[in-house]
Design a protein around this motif. Sequence first.
Motif, PDB file in Angstrom:
ATOM      1  N   GLY A   1     -32.009 126.499 101.129  1.00 35.79           N
ATOM      2  CA  GLY A   1     -30.454 126.605 100.918  1.00 35.79           C
ATOM      3  C   GLY A   1     -29.907 127.946 101.171  1.00 35.79           C
ATOM      4  N   ALA A   2     -30.722 128.840 101.756  1.00 37.33           N
ATOM      5  CA  ALA A   2     -30.295 130.152 102.285  1.00 37.33           C
ATOM      6  C   ALA A   2     -29.816 130.062 103.824  1.00 37.33           C
ATOM      7  CB  ALA A   2     -31.299 131.148 101.991  1.00 37.33           C
ATOM      8  N   VAL A   3     -28.534 130.464 103.926  1.00 36.47           N
ATOM      9  CA  VAL A   3     -28.139 130.505 105.362  1.00 36.47           C
ATOM     10  C   VAL A   3     -27.914 131.922 105.827  1.00 36.47           C
ATOM     11  CG1 VAL A   3     -27.211 128.039 105.314  1.00 36.47           C
ATOM     12  CG2 VAL A   3     -25.991 130.012 105.008  1.00 36.47           C
ATOM     13  N   LEU A   4     -28.122 132.027 107.317  1.00 35.29           N
ATOM     14  CA  LEU A   4     -27.974 133.260 107.800  1.00 35.29           C
ATOM     15  C   LEU A   4     -27.057 133.375 108.693  1.00 35.29           C
ATOM     16  CD1 LEU A   4     -31.453 134.937 108.802  1.00 35.29           C
ATOM     17  CD2 LEU A   4     -29.748 136.260 107.876  1.00 35.29           C
ATOM     18  N   MET A   5     -26.055 134.578 108.784  1.00 36.43           N
ATOM     19  CA  MET A   5     -25.272 134.692 109.827  1.00 36.43           C
ATOM     20  C   MET A   5     -25.590 136.126 110.391  1.00 36.43           C
ATOM     21  SD  MET A   5     -21.318 134.869 109.526  1.00 36.43           S
ATOM     22  CE  MET A   5     -20.226 135.571 110.737  1.00 36.43           C
ATOM     23  N   PHE A   6     -25.594 136.255 111.840  1.00 40.20           N
ATOM     24  CA  PHE A   6     -26.217 137.217 112.366  1.00 40.20           C
ATOM     25  C   PHE A   6     -25.016 137.895 113.247  1.00 40.20           C
ATOM     26  CE2 PHE A   6     -29.645 134.294 112.644  1.00 40.20           C
ATOM     27  CZ  PHE A   6     -30.707 135.150 112.099  1.00 40.20           C
ATOM     28  N   GLN A   7     -25.312 139.256 113.785  1.00 38.89           N
ATOM     29  CA  GLN A   7     -24.513 139.947 114.674  1.00 38.89           C
ATOM     30  C   GLN A   7     -23.825 139.063 115.744  1.00 38.89           C
ATOM     31  OE1 GLN A   7     -26.128 143.573 115.970  1.00 38.89           O
ATOM     32  NE2 GLN A   7     -24.725 144.196 117.114  1.00 38.89           N
ATOM     33  N   LYS A   8     -24.617 138.202 116.616  1.00 39.60           N
ATOM     34  CA  LYS A   8     -24.068 137.336 117.406  1.00 39.60           C
ATOM     35  C   LYS A   8     -23.771 136.032 116.776  1.00 39.60           C
ATOM     36  CE  LYS A   8     -25.927 139.534 121.489  1.00 39.60           C
ATOM     37  NZ  LYS A   8     -27.084 139.786 122.325  1.00 39.60           N
TER      38      LYS A   8
END
Length: 335
Positions: A78-85
């Motif tokens: 349940g951990a989501v990542l949002m990146f630079q791109k």
Amino acid sequence: MTTVNIISLNKTYPNQSLPVLKDFSLSLNDGEMVALLGPSGMGKSTLLKLITGIERPDSGDIQFDSSSILNVDPNKRGAVLMFQKSYLFPFLNVEDNIGFGLKVQGASSETIHTEVKRMLNLIGLPGIEKRKPGQLSGGEGQRVALARALVTNPKLLLLDEPLSSLDTTVRMNLQEAIRNIQRELGVTTIFVTHDLGEAMAMSDRMALLLNGEIVALDKPENLFHRPRSLAAARFMGVSTFLSGSQLPVKKDVCSSSEKMFAIRPEHIRIQKEACKDSTPGVVSDCVFRGEYIEYQVNINEMIVRARMPMPAPMFTHGEQVYVKFAEEYLFEVEN
Ligand code: ADP
């Protein structure tokens, strides 16, 4: 709604002699946004990899709502990542990109349609369902990436320098948008950045990470105005440090020659005339920055850096001036 406890994490990569994270602990309250701030190479991304399960810690624990997630499958944490791109799927339209996570979870096409619409309203881009990623600007792409991350209602949102590739105006708009969305949904968030201004603008608390350890953790305003340690103060843009004996004024509370005091550049004034408690010096550098001017003044081989808002008196290199420290803003730091 999630509380997060990161407890005494240690991580050394194979073939590396030094640990990237040393006894690293951090707790987040439900719905809180904590900025993890630090120069590159300090272990920020490693922490995110440990939380998402891309890497495993050597020791320590990570808990969501008091339950360890270390043995939970990475895509079930349940951990989501949002990146630079934004890393959107280029061949899928916006609707399918945002709805992807729900589809994988087996949601009906009606639910997906409703949720995508809700997310598009939330990110301020209603009606762009049918566009392809190639038809989006950098800022729009990041908004869609945020919607894709949030559509599954994650326990923890991890933002890894999500705004660093955007130009200033888009970046400022997105800072505000992300902050508002994060507050509205109440999603617990770790925001990784090396940008002090961004961390201050967006977070409830900032954690300063240096050499694998948190050296300061506080509300942005406290950390900015009164960092407790020398290292934290340097990172916060403080560059004038004085021993007790160098103080131009007597700090009645604790003036001792062994103690170290600091002052922010904007609390130092440079003037032509001497006044009470001012110290003579010589201008050694002067940089005009538009909204303010930065002076470096040499006081007996000690360099003091001042930042004065415009309009400010203009002095030239080599000019004799007087430096006045705003006494109430001098604070003690630990070495
Ligand atoms: P940050 O995100 O703060 O820039 P990172 O967590 O990416 O820092 O990296 C911290 C340190 O760990 C760096 O010195 C980096 O070279 C090293 N590192 C990162 N990933 C690996 C890996 N997979 N193997 C070996 N060393 C790594």
